[in-house]
Design an enzyme around this catalytic site. Structure first.
Site, mmCIF file in Angstrom:
data_model
loop_
_atom_site.group_PDB
_atom_site.id
_atom_site.type_symbol
_atom_site.label_atom_id
_atom_site.label_comp_id
_atom_site.label_asym_id
_atom_site.label_seq_id
_atom_site.Cartn_x
_atom_site.Cartn_y
_atom_site.Cartn_z
ATOM 1 N N TYR A 142 0.825 -1.206 0.000
ATOM 2 C CA TYR A 142 0.000 0.000 0.000
ATOM 3 C C TYR A 142 0.865 1.265 0.000
ATOM 4 C CZ TYR A 142 -4.692 -1.904 0.919
ATOM 5 O OH TYR A 142 -5.918 -2.513 0.825
ATOM 6 N N LYS A 191 2.970 -15.369 2.613
ATOM 7 C CA LYS A 191 3.261 -16.110 1.382
ATOM 8 C C LYS A 191 4.776 -16.320 1.371
ATOM 9 C CE LYS A 191 1.948 -17.823 -2.617
ATOM 10 N NZ LYS A 191 1.075 -18.994 -2.776
ATOM 11 N N ASP A 223 -2.991 -18.283 0.422
ATOM 12 C CA ASP A 223 -3.935 -18.974 -0.468
ATOM 13 C C ASP A 223 -4.668 -20.071 0.295
ATOM 14 O OD1 ASP A 223 -1.454 -20.217 -0.302
ATOM 15 O OD2 ASP A 223 -1.350 -20.809 -2.404
ATOM 16 N N ASP A 247 -6.479 -6.994 4.156
ATOM 17 C CA ASP A 247 -7.601 -6.341 3.474
ATOM 18 C C ASP A 247 -8.459 -7.393 2.786
ATOM 19 O OD1 ASP A 247 -9.123 -4.192 2.375
ATOM 20 O OD2 ASP A 247 -8.097 -4.514 0.476
ATOM 21 N N ASP A 251 -12.498 -9.078 4.070
ATOM 22 C CA ASP A 251 -13.750 -9.052 3.288
ATOM 23 C C ASP A 251 -14.273 -10.481 3.134
ATOM 24 O OD1 ASP A 251 -13.398 -6.288 2.837
ATOM 25 O OD2 ASP A 251 -14.135 -6.447 0.776
HETATM 26 C C1 IPM Z 1 -10.445 -1.002 4.014
HETATM 27 C C2 IPM Z 1 -10.612 -0.393 2.653
HETATM 28 C C3 IPM Z 1 -9.424 0.497 2.351
HETATM 29 C C4 IPM Z 1 -8.189 -0.384 2.362
HETATM 30 C C5 IPM Z 1 -9.540 1.305 1.050
HETATM 31 C C6 IPM Z 1 -10.783 2.114 0.985
HETATM 32 C C7 IPM Z 1 -8.322 2.160 0.824
HETATM 33 O O1 IPM Z 1 -10.808 -1.370 1.684
HETATM 34 O O2 IPM Z 1 -10.334 -0.249 5.001
HETATM 35 O O3 IPM Z 1 -10.419 -2.232 4.110
HETATM 36 O O4 IPM Z 1 -7.881 -1.026 1.353
HETATM 37 O O5 IPM Z 1 -7.510 -0.401 3.383
HETATM 38 MN MN MN Z 2 -10.983 -3.384 2.450
#
Ligand code: IPM
Ligand code: MN
Length: 374
Positions: A142, A191, A223, A247, A251
Site C-alpha cells: 500500500y 506467502k 492462499d 484487506d 472481506d
Molecule cells: C479497508 C478499505 C481500504 C483499504 C480502502 C478504501 C483504501 O478497503 O479499510 O479495508 O484497502 O484499506
Molecule cells: Mn478493504
C-alpha cells in the site's frame, strides 16, 4: 466523561450509517451521563469536491485534537473507473492512517445464531466462530514506491516491511492472544514460499513468539488461509497478517458473519489516538436509499466506547445490536426480501438502549415502517 470525537462521514453510505452511530452514541451519553462533542470534518471524494484535497489539513488538525475518530466510508465510482485520476479519495484515508501512525487494524469476526441460515456457508461450519484479524495498516504494498513508465505500459508497486513494523504488530497480536477470553493461538498468514517480505515476517514472528510461550503459533500461506476461512473458520483465534492480505481476507471472512455490512474495526497506533470504521466500502449504489447496514458502523462506535474506557457502555451497544438481529431486524444486504431500513435499525438500537424492552416493540408497526415504539 467528556470526549471529543472527530466525525468523518466520508462518501457513499458513510453519512447515513455514521448518522445512526451518532444517534446510538447520544443515547449512550444520555443514559450513562457522558458528553460527546462531535466535530464533523471532510475526507475522501466529498473533500476533493469541496477543497480539491482528499485530506484537508483541517481534518488532520481536528483528529489530532480529538479523543477518537469515527469514520464512515470512502470511495466514488467516478474515480474507480478512471485509472488516470491523479487525486483519489482513498489517498485521504491512507494518508490519515500514515500521519496518525495507526499501524494496526483490528477486525473481529463472529457469528450470530439468528443469521446462520441466511449465510451461503453451512451452519455447522460457522456456528461459534470467533476470531480477530490483526491487519498491519501502514506498510507493505500500500505504501511502497509506485511507478508507471513514461509510455504508460509498465507499472510497479513495491512491497516493503522492516523489522520494527513487524515486531510491533506481532507483540500486539500475541499480547491480545493472551487475554482471558482468547484461546491463545496466533496464526501468521503470509506467502513465505514466494515473498521475501513474508520470510521476514516469519522470522520476526518466530522470535517474538518465543517471548509468549503460552501462545501457540501457526503459519499459513495466504492462499490456503483463504480456503481455510471458509472450510473451517473455527480453527482461528488471532490472525496476524500484513496490509494487503489482511484487506482481502477480512472481506472474505465477513461472509461468515452474514454480511460485510456487519463488521466493525479499530485502527490503533503509536500516538494514543484511534480511528473506528466499518470495514465496508462506500457502496455508492445504495447511497441515500436508507438500505445500507448501519451495524458495522454502530459496532465500530462500540469499539470506540471500549477504547475510551466505557466497557459497560460498549457492551450495552453490542447487546442492543444482538437483540435486533435475534429478532429478525436486518437490512437488505442480509435479507433481500424481509428487510428493514437503515434508519429503522438505528432507531431500534437506540430504543433498546433507552430501555424500551423487547416486549414493548410492536413488530407490525415496524413492518409498516411506523413508529418502532408502542
Ligand atoms: C479497508 C478499505 C481500504 C483499504 C480502502 C478504501 C483504501 O478497503 O479499510 O479495508 O484497502 O484499506
Ligand atoms: Mn478493504
Amino acid at each position: 466523561m467528556i470526549k471529543k470525537i472527530a466525525v468523518i462521514e466520508g462518501d457513499g453510505i458513510g453519512p447515513e450509517v455514521t448518522k445512526q452511530s451518532i444517534n446510538v452514541l447520544n443515547a449512550i451519553a444520555e443514559n450513562f451521563g457522558h458528553q460527546f462533542i462531535y466535530k464533523h470534518v471532510l475526507m475522501g471524494a466529498v473533500a476533493i469536491d469541496k477543497t480539491g484535497n482528499p485530506l484537508p489539513d483541517e481534518t488532520i488538525d481536528t483528529c489530532l485534537n480529538s479523543d477518537a475518530i469515527l469514520f464512515g466510508a470512502i470511495g466514488h465510482p467516478k474515480y474507480d473507473n478512471n485509472p488516470n485520476a491523479k487525486v483519489r479519495p482513498e489517498q485521504g484515508l491512507l494518508k490519515l492512517r500514515k500521519t496518525l501512525q495507526l499501524y494496526a487494524n483490528i477486525r473481529p469476526i463472529n457469528t450470530y445464531p439468528s443469521l446462520q441460515h441466511l449465510s451461503p456457508l453451512k451452519s455447522k461450519n460457522i456456528e461459534a466462530v470467533d476470531f480477530i484479524i490483526f491487519r498491519e495498516l501502514t506498510g507493505g504494498i500500500y505504501f511502497g514506491k509506485k511507478e508507471l513508465n513514461a509510455e504508460g505500459t509498465q507499472a510497479s508497486d513495491d512491497c516493503v516491511y522492516n523489522r520494527e513494523e513487524i515486531e510491533r504488530m506481532a507483540h500486539l497480536a500475541f499480547h491480545f492472544a493472551q487475554k482471558e477470553n482468547r484461546r491463545k493461538k496466533v496464526t501468521l498468514v503470509d506467502k513465505a514460499n514466494v515473498l521475501e517480505t513474508s520470510r521476514l515476517w516469519r522470522k520476526v514472528v518466530q522470535e517474538v513468539a518465543a517471548q509468549y510461550p503460552d501462545v501457540t503459533v501457526e503459519y499459513m500461506f495466504v492462499d490456503n488461509a483463504a480456503m481455510q476461512i471458509i472450510l473451517n473458520p473455527k480453527q482461528f483465534d488471532i490472525v496476524l497478517t500484513e496490509n494487503m492480505f489482511g484487506d482481502i481476507i477480512s472481506d472474505e471472512a465477513s461472509v461468515i458473519s452474514g454480511s460485510l455490512g456487519l463488521l466493525p474495526s479499530a485502527s490503533i497506533g503509536t500516538g494514543g489516538l484511534a480511528l473506528f470504521e466499518p470495514i465496508h466500502g462506500s457502496y455508492p449504489q445504495a447511497a441515500g436509499k436508507d438500505i445500507a447496514n448501519p451495524i458495522g458502523s454502530i459496532l465500530s462506535a462500540a469499539m470506540m466506547l471500549e477504547y475510551l474506557g466505557m466497557k459497560e457502555e460498549a457492551d450495552t451497544v453490542r447487546k442492543a445490536v444482538a437483540w435486533t438481529l435475534q429478532n429478525g431486524f436486518v437490512t437488505k444486504d442480509i435479507d433481500p426480501v424481509n428487510f428493514y431500513f437503515t434508519s429503522t435499525l438505528g432507531e431500534l438500537i437506540t430504543d433498546y438502549i433507552n430501555g424500551i424492552v423487547p416486549g414493548s416493540v410492536k413488530k407490525e408497526n415496524i413492518e409498516l415502517r411506523k413508529s418502532t415504539i408502542i
